[in-house]
Design a protein around this motif. Structure first.
Motif, PDB file in Angstrom:
ATOM      1  N   VAL A 118      -7.868 -42.503  -3.608  1.00 12.71           N
ATOM      2  CA  VAL A 118      -7.840 -43.752  -2.851  1.00 12.71           C
ATOM      3  C   VAL A 118      -6.919 -44.775  -3.508  1.00 12.71           C
ATOM      4  CG1 VAL A 118      -9.232 -45.716  -2.095  1.00 12.71           C
ATOM      5  CG2 VAL A 118     -10.126 -43.382  -1.866  1.00 12.71           C
ATOM      6  N   ASP A 119      -6.927 -44.822  -4.847  1.00  9.57           N
ATOM      7  CA  ASP A 119      -6.132 -45.815  -5.561  1.00  9.57           C
ATOM      8  C   ASP A 119      -4.632 -45.624  -5.381  1.00  9.57           C
ATOM      9  OD1 ASP A 119      -8.467 -46.892  -6.487  1.00  9.57           O
ATOM     10  OD2 ASP A 119      -8.431 -45.813  -8.403  1.00  9.57           O
ATOM     11  N   GLU A 120      -4.214 -44.461  -4.927  1.00 10.09           N
ATOM     12  CA  GLU A 120      -2.787 -44.192  -4.756  1.00 10.09           C
ATOM     13  C   GLU A 120      -2.225 -44.796  -3.468  1.00 10.09           C
ATOM     14  OE1 GLU A 120      -1.698 -40.053  -5.288  1.00 10.09           O
ATOM     15  OE2 GLU A 120      -3.460 -39.739  -6.540  1.00 10.09           O
ATOM     16  N   PHE A 121      -3.077 -45.422  -2.655  1.00 15.45           N
ATOM     17  CA  PHE A 121      -2.635 -45.946  -1.365  1.00 15.45           C
ATOM     18  C   PHE A 121      -2.931 -47.442  -1.285  1.00 15.45           C
ATOM     19  CE2 PHE A 121      -3.741 -41.493  -0.908  1.00 15.45           C
ATOM     20  CZ  PHE A 121      -2.605 -40.970  -0.299  1.00 15.45           C
ATOM     21  N   PRO A 122      -1.981 -48.285  -1.690  1.00 18.12           N
ATOM     22  CA  PRO A 122      -2.190 -49.737  -1.611  1.00 18.12           C
ATOM     23  C   PRO A 122      -2.384 -50.175  -0.155  1.00 18.12           C
ATOM     24  CG  PRO A 122      -0.267 -49.192  -2.954  1.00 18.12           C
ATOM     25  CD  PRO A 122      -0.667 -47.949  -2.252  1.00 18.12           C
ATOM     26  N   ALA A 123      -3.278 -51.110   0.057  1.00 26.16           N
ATOM     27  CA  ALA A 123      -3.582 -51.571   1.407  1.00 26.16           C
ATOM     28  C   ALA A 123      -2.351 -52.178   2.075  1.00 26.16           C
ATOM     29  CB  ALA A 123      -4.717 -52.589   1.376  1.00 26.16           C
ATOM     30  N   GLY A 124      -2.116 -51.759   3.307  1.00 19.41           N
ATOM     31  CA  GLY A 124      -1.041 -52.329   4.102  1.00 19.41           C
ATOM     32  C   GLY A 124       0.342 -51.796   3.820  1.00 19.41           C
ATOM     33  N   ARG A 125       0.473 -50.863   2.867  1.00 17.69           N
ATOM     34  CA  ARG A 125       1.790 -50.339   2.522  1.00 17.69           C
ATOM     35  C   ARG A 125       1.910 -48.869   2.930  1.00 17.69           C
ATOM     36  NH1 ARG A 125       3.008 -51.422  -3.638  1.00 17.69           N
ATOM     37  NH2 ARG A 125       4.753 -50.062  -3.016  1.00 17.69           N
ATOM     38  N   VAL A 185       5.105 -51.922   8.687  1.00 17.76           N
ATOM     39  CA  VAL A 185       3.746 -51.816   9.214  1.00 17.76           C
ATOM     40  C   VAL A 185       3.254 -53.207   9.590  1.00 17.76           C
ATOM     41  CG1 VAL A 185       1.357 -51.215   8.681  1.00 17.76           C
ATOM     42  CG2 VAL A 185       3.217 -49.747   7.879  1.00 17.76           C
ATOM     43  N   ALA A 186       2.837 -53.357  10.855  1.00 20.77           N
ATOM     44  CA  ALA A 186       2.339 -54.646  11.327  1.00 20.77           C
ATOM     45  C   ALA A 186       1.537 -54.446  12.597  1.00 20.77           C
ATOM     46  CB  ALA A 186       3.495 -55.612  11.587  1.00 20.77           C
ATOM     47  N   ASP A 187       0.445 -55.209  12.725  1.00 14.08           N
ATOM     48  CA  ASP A 187      -0.370 -55.209  13.949  1.00 14.08           C
ATOM     49  C   ASP A 187      -0.848 -53.808  14.331  1.00 14.08           C
ATOM     50  OD1 ASP A 187       0.045 -57.983  14.188  1.00 14.08           O
ATOM     51  OD2 ASP A 187       1.934 -57.655  15.265  1.00 14.08           O
ATOM     52  N   GLY A 188      -1.214 -53.024  13.337  1.00 14.27           N
ATOM     53  CA  GLY A 188      -1.744 -51.692  13.615  1.00 14.27           C
ATOM     54  C   GLY A 188      -0.700 -50.692  14.049  1.00 14.27           C
ATOM     55  N   CYS A 189       0.585 -50.989  13.835  1.00 17.70           N
ATOM     56  CA  CYS A 189       1.675 -50.097  14.251  1.00 17.70           C
ATOM     57  C   CYS A 189       2.673 -49.947  13.106  1.00 17.70           C
ATOM     58  CB  CYS A 189       2.390 -50.644  15.477  1.00 17.70           C
ATOM     59  SG  CYS A 189       1.366 -50.750  16.960  1.00 17.70           S
ATOM     60  N   VAL A 190       3.537 -48.951  13.240  1.00 20.34           N
ATOM     61  CA  VAL A 190       4.637 -48.763  12.302  1.00 20.34           C
ATOM     62  C   VAL A 190       5.929 -48.686  13.103  1.00 20.34           C
ATOM     63  CG1 VAL A 190       4.367 -46.238  12.309  1.00 20.34           C
ATOM     64  CG2 VAL A 190       5.578 -47.359  10.420  1.00 20.34           C
ATOM     65  N   LEU A 220      -0.692 -46.699  14.796  1.00 16.56           N
ATOM     66  CA  LEU A 220      -1.184 -45.941  13.652  1.00 16.56           C
ATOM     67  C   LEU A 220      -2.453 -45.163  13.969  1.00 16.56           C
ATOM     68  CD1 LEU A 220      -0.619 -48.570  10.820  1.00 16.56           C
ATOM     69  CD2 LEU A 220       0.591 -46.395  11.088  1.00 16.56           C
ATOM     70  N   SER A 221      -3.279 -45.674  14.859  1.00 17.55           N
ATOM     71  CA  SER A 221      -4.566 -45.032  15.118  1.00 17.55           C
ATOM     72  C   SER A 221      -4.436 -43.680  15.796  1.00 17.55           C
ATOM     73  CB  SER A 221      -5.452 -45.949  15.972  1.00 17.55           C
ATOM     74  OG  SER A 221      -4.826 -46.222  17.220  1.00 17.55           O
ATOM     75  N   ASP A 222      -3.407 -43.508  16.637  1.00 20.68           N
ATOM     76  CA  ASP A 222      -3.279 -42.239  17.361  1.00 20.68           C
ATOM     77  C   ASP A 222      -1.847 -41.762  17.538  1.00 20.68           C
ATOM     78  OD1 ASP A 222      -2.352 -44.111  19.138  1.00 20.68           O
ATOM     79  OD2 ASP A 222      -3.882 -43.754  20.683  1.00 20.68           O
ATOM     80  N   GLY A 223      -0.863 -42.484  16.987  1.00 19.60           N
ATOM     81  CA  GLY A 223       0.521 -42.049  17.062  1.00 19.60           C
ATOM     82  C   GLY A 223       1.224 -42.361  18.366  1.00 19.60           C
TER      83      GLY A 223
END
Length: 323
Positions: A199-206, A246-251, A262-265
């Motif tokens: 988990v620590d390898e994935f910074p939030a929002g990045r 990454v912004a507003d739940g999208c990439v 991001l939730s379903d591509g």
């Protein structure tokens, strides 16, 4: 011709050699840059995605060109028959009317391609523009009573259409413009869960890039601890989504601006016409695991409960370290 070029020519026919040379020729790049900038600046709004074919799931340009090509081919057949000049002229007019929207759809797609593709696409457009001009002359001749000249211009126009079609086929099948560049993911990624890191390898929002069975995967951890994972190579032209925004739940893809949820591509904005393969995620013993999402979209309820409990435990553990 150099010995190296000669050996290459021996290994392929002259047409392929010429097309490969066209892909490498930079002389038209200044013109291409100006034209692509102009096309991108057109105030099309939501119509841009419609012209890309996002609603259809693949580019709409190949569908739209069926009308002018079919009309002009039919006109050529009628021109070979006695007494059918009027009907042939009507079909020439129908083809001309349909050519404009088809060209606009093609231009919108062309402006979002790689350099080698735009070089071939420019000649494709020139050939089709020449065809429109020849068919315009054909229609004018027919309307002014010069049927023989009208037929001659029509056959020349059909020749130009054939050349343009050959180049369009090269774009689509040799250079894979318009193809779904993420289609192979479900056929390559193995079944079941795959551990991709702690988990620590994935910074939030990045966005973070990982790989599963040699398939690059984009992983994003939300501030609340929820993980999302999508195939990393953009379905449009294989751009690296992990280098995007990454912004507003999208990439957003850094290459051509396609936006995926991001939730379903799901592709919420083009030029991509196909969604990204999505993965289910869970946290087990502080490790993130992903699984290619099933086609029916269902998930195992017990696994979800286990994943949720493990994820909450990981978050609690993280808070404890912070204290």
């Amino acid at each position: 011709m150099s010995k190296k070029a000669g050996r290459r020519l021996m290994g392929q026919n002259r047409m392929l050699w010429l097309l490969d040379a066209l892909e490498r020729d930079p002389r038209a790049d200044v013109v291409i840059d100006k034209l692509t900038g102009t096309v991108r600046a057109l105030p099309l709004g939501r119509a841009r995605d419609a012209l890309h074919g996002r609603w259809l799931g693949h580019p709409v340009h190949p569908l739209m060109v069926q009308v002018p090509i079919g009309s002009w081919m039919s006109a050529a057949v009628l021109d070979l028959l006695p007494g059918r000049t009027r009907e042939a002229g009507l079909l020439v007019g129908v083809g001309l009317a349909a050519a404009g929207p088809a060209a606009l759809a093609g231009a919108v797609d062309w402006a979002e391609l790689h350099r080698q593709q735009t070089r071939v696409g420019l000649v494709h457009a020139v050939a089709n523009t020449a065809a429109v001009g020849l068919y315009g002359a054909s229609l004018l001749c027919r309307l002014t009573g010069r049927a023989t000249a009208g037929r001659a211009y029509g056959f020349l126009g059909l020749t130009a259409v054939g050349l343009g079609g050959m180049l369009g086929g090269h774009l689509a099948y040799r250079q894979a413009s318009g193809a779904n560049h993420a289609e192979e993911v479900p056929h390559v990624v193995g079944e079941g869960w795959h551990r991709i890191g702690t988990v620590d390898e994935f910074p939030a929002g990045r966005p973070v890039r990982r790989a599963v069975d040699d398939v690059p995967v984009l992983v994003v951890r939300e501030t609340g601890g929820t993980f999302h994972a999508l195939a990393d190579r953009c379905s449009h032209l294989a751009g690296p989504l992990s280098e995007g925004t990454v912004a507003d739940g999208c990439v957003e893809c850094p290459w051509h601006g396609s936006v995926f949820r991001l939730s379903d591509g799901w592709n919420v904005r083009g030029p991509a016409t196909a969604p990204q393969p999505a993965f289910d995620t869970r946290v087990v013993d502080g490790h993130v695991e992903i699984r290619l999402r099933r086609e029916d979209g269902t998930e195992d309820a017990d696994e979800n409960r286990t994943a949720g409990a493990a994820e909450r435990a990981a978050e609690d553990e993280g808070h404890g370290h912070g204290n």
